[in-house]
Scaffold this motif. Structure first.
Motif, PDB file in Angstrom:
ATOM      1  N   TRP A  89      88.141  74.550  71.164  1.00 39.72           N
ATOM      2  CA  TRP A  89      89.188  75.572  71.166  1.00 39.72           C
ATOM      3  C   TRP A  89      90.581  74.972  71.060  1.00 39.72           C
ATOM      4  O   TRP A  89      91.440  75.504  70.351  1.00 39.72           O
ATOM      5  CB  TRP A  89      89.075  76.462  72.409  1.00 39.72           C
ATOM      6  CG  TRP A  89      87.894  77.357  72.309  1.00 39.72           C
ATOM      7  CD1 TRP A  89      86.741  77.285  73.024  1.00 39.72           C
ATOM      8  CD2 TRP A  89      87.727  78.434  71.381  1.00 39.72           C
ATOM      9  NE1 TRP A  89      85.869  78.252  72.609  1.00 39.72           N
ATOM     10  CE2 TRP A  89      86.448  78.984  71.607  1.00 39.72           C
ATOM     11  CE3 TRP A  89      88.523  78.995  70.392  1.00 39.72           C
ATOM     12  CZ2 TRP A  89      85.954  80.063  70.890  1.00 39.72           C
ATOM     13  CZ3 TRP A  89      88.034  80.075  69.674  1.00 39.72           C
ATOM     14  CH2 TRP A  89      86.770  80.589  69.922  1.00 39.72           C
ATOM     15  N   ASP A  93      93.124  75.737  67.897  1.00 44.23           N
ATOM     16  CA  ASP A  93      94.474  76.252  68.126  1.00 44.23           C
ATOM     17  C   ASP A  93      95.552  75.263  67.686  1.00 44.23           C
ATOM     18  O   ASP A  93      96.579  75.661  67.127  1.00 44.23           O
ATOM     19  CB  ASP A  93      94.654  76.638  69.598  1.00 44.23           C
ATOM     20  CG  ASP A  93      93.877  77.900  69.956  1.00 44.23           C
ATOM     21  OD1 ASP A  93      93.484  78.637  69.031  1.00 44.23           O
ATOM     22  OD2 ASP A  93      93.655  78.133  71.156  1.00 44.23           O
ATOM     23  N   ASP A 128      89.555  81.995  64.328  1.00 44.52           N
ATOM     24  CA  ASP A 128      89.842  82.055  65.758  1.00 44.52           C
ATOM     25  C   ASP A 128      89.479  83.435  66.307  1.00 44.52           C
ATOM     26  O   ASP A 128      88.816  83.551  67.351  1.00 44.52           O
ATOM     27  CB  ASP A 128      91.312  81.739  66.003  1.00 44.52           C
ATOM     28  CG  ASP A 128      91.621  81.417  67.460  1.00 44.52           C
ATOM     29  OD1 ASP A 128      90.718  81.506  68.318  1.00 44.52           O
ATOM     30  OD2 ASP A 128      92.779  81.070  67.750  1.00 44.52           O
ATOM     31  N   ASP A 132      86.562  83.985  68.975  1.00 46.23           N
ATOM     32  CA  ASP A 132      86.966  84.562  70.268  1.00 46.23           C
ATOM     33  C   ASP A 132      86.091  85.755  70.613  1.00 46.23           C
ATOM     34  O   ASP A 132      85.548  85.851  71.709  1.00 46.23           O
ATOM     35  CB  ASP A 132      88.432  85.024  70.236  1.00 46.23           C
ATOM     36  CG  ASP A 132      89.429  83.898  70.430  1.00 46.23           C
ATOM     37  OD1 ASP A 132      89.016  82.821  70.889  1.00 46.23           O
ATOM     38  OD2 ASP A 132      90.620  84.103  70.117  1.00 46.23           O
ATOM     39  N   ALA A 136      82.800  85.749  73.372  1.00 45.43           N
ATOM     40  CA  ALA A 136      83.251  86.300  74.653  1.00 45.43           C
ATOM     41  C   ALA A 136      82.107  87.012  75.370  1.00 45.43           C
ATOM     42  O   ALA A 136      81.275  87.671  74.745  1.00 45.43           O
ATOM     43  CB  ALA A 136      84.406  87.267  74.437  1.00 45.43           C
ATOM     44  N   ASP A 141      86.274  90.055  79.292  1.00 47.04           N
ATOM     45  CA  ASP A 141      86.507  88.964  78.332  1.00 47.04           C
ATOM     46  C   ASP A 141      86.418  89.445  76.881  1.00 47.04           C
ATOM     47  O   ASP A 141      87.255  89.095  76.049  1.00 47.04           O
ATOM     48  CB  ASP A 141      85.493  87.838  78.545  1.00 47.04           C
ATOM     49  CG  ASP A 141      85.762  87.020  79.799  1.00 47.04           C
ATOM     50  OD1 ASP A 141      86.863  87.168  80.370  1.00 47.04           O
ATOM     51  OD2 ASP A 141      84.880  86.251  80.196  1.00 47.04           O
ATOM     52  N   SER A 145      89.460  89.667  74.191  1.00 45.43           N
ATOM     53  CA  SER A 145      89.324  88.983  72.900  1.00 45.43           C
ATOM     54  C   SER A 145      89.530  89.945  71.739  1.00 45.43           C
ATOM     55  O   SER A 145      90.206  89.611  70.758  1.00 45.43           O
ATOM     56  CB  SER A 145      87.946  88.329  72.784  1.00 45.43           C
ATOM     57  OG  SER A 145      87.815  87.300  73.723  1.00 45.43           O
ATOM     58  N   GLU A 148      93.277  90.843  71.566  1.00 49.69           N
ATOM     59  CA  GLU A 148      94.030  89.718  71.007  1.00 49.69           C
ATOM     60  C   GLU A 148      93.788  89.602  69.499  1.00 49.69           C
ATOM     61  O   GLU A 148      94.722  89.378  68.719  1.00 49.69           O
ATOM     62  CB  GLU A 148      93.614  88.430  71.708  1.00 49.69           C
ATOM     63  CG  GLU A 148      94.402  87.213  71.277  1.00 49.69           C
ATOM     64  CD  GLU A 148      93.943  85.958  72.003  1.00 49.69           C
ATOM     65  OE1 GLU A 148      93.812  84.924  71.317  1.00 49.69           O
ATOM     66  OE2 GLU A 148      93.715  86.011  73.224  1.00 49.69           O
ATOM     67  N   GLU A 153      95.956  87.966  66.214  1.00 47.32           N
ATOM     68  CA  GLU A 153      95.397  87.013  65.253  1.00 47.32           C
ATOM     69  C   GLU A 153      95.194  87.600  63.858  1.00 47.32           C
ATOM     70  O   GLU A 153      95.618  86.984  62.864  1.00 47.32           O
ATOM     71  CB  GLU A 153      94.075  86.454  65.788  1.00 47.32           C
ATOM     72  CG  GLU A 153      94.277  85.593  67.024  1.00 47.32           C
ATOM     73  CD  GLU A 153      93.013  85.353  67.816  1.00 47.32           C
ATOM     74  OE1 GLU A 153      92.953  84.311  68.487  1.00 47.32           O
ATOM     75  OE2 GLU A 153      92.097  86.198  67.769  1.00 47.32           O
TER      76      GLU A 153
END
Length: 170
Positions: A89, A93, A128, A132, A136, A141, A145, A148, A153
């Motif tokens: 990860w 990133d 990503d 994610d 998850a 979680d 994800s 996000e 993203e």
């Protein structure tokens, strides 16, 4: 001298000379036509077709990966414990940050290679988001994800792809 050379007559040899001259003339005419039509690059060899070998390799990769995906779908376990989870990860990133930063720098310098780094950044943002969400755990979680991915993203990836397309047109 070989037996074949001895058996050839003088007229045969003269004919070979005329034939050779005729072939030379036809090659010269064809070469002039190719140059006039821009089908040669001046180095007396034909240009490669657009995509040529790269298109063939890409098609080969697709032809191999599609069946491979079916094999993986049938054989991979539904869960797996990764040994280098943090490194994976952090690496993804950091790569995304470097691609985005390099894109910003190249755009500032008005460098046409910004299209390449923008495509890389967009692709890594999509990857990503995918990883994610797909890795998850159910519940909070996964909700975090998905949020996000949908709010950060994926919109940033779309922006990166738009920048790349704009730079390619320029």
């Amino acid at each position: 001298m070989t037996t074949t050379d001895l058996l050839r007559t003088e007229s045969d040899r003269a004919m070979d000379g005329k034939l050779g001259d005729a072939i030379d003339d036809r090659v010269a005419d064809a070469l002039e036509d190719y140059l006039a039509e821009g089908r040669l690059d001046g180095r007396i060899r034909a240009r490669r077709s657009p995509g040529g070998l790269a298109a063939l390799v890409a098609a080969g990769v697709a032809a191999i990966l599609l069946p491979w995906c079916l094999i993986l779908a049938a054989t991979l376990p539904s869960s797996y414990e990764a040994g280098h989870w943090k490194l994976t990860w952090i690496g993804l990133d950091c790569g995304t940050a470097i691609a985005a930063g390099l894109t910003a720098y190249l755009l500032h310098k008005r460098n046409r290679h910004a299209a390449l780094t923008a495509m890389a950044a967009g692709t890594m943002l999509v990857a990503d988001a995918w990883f994610d969400v797909s890795t998850a755990a159910a519940g909070f979680d996964r909700t975090l994800s998905l949020t996000e991915a949908l709010l950060l993203e994926l919109p940033l990836a779309v922006c990166a792809f738009v920048v790349a397309a704009r730079e390619l047109k320029r």
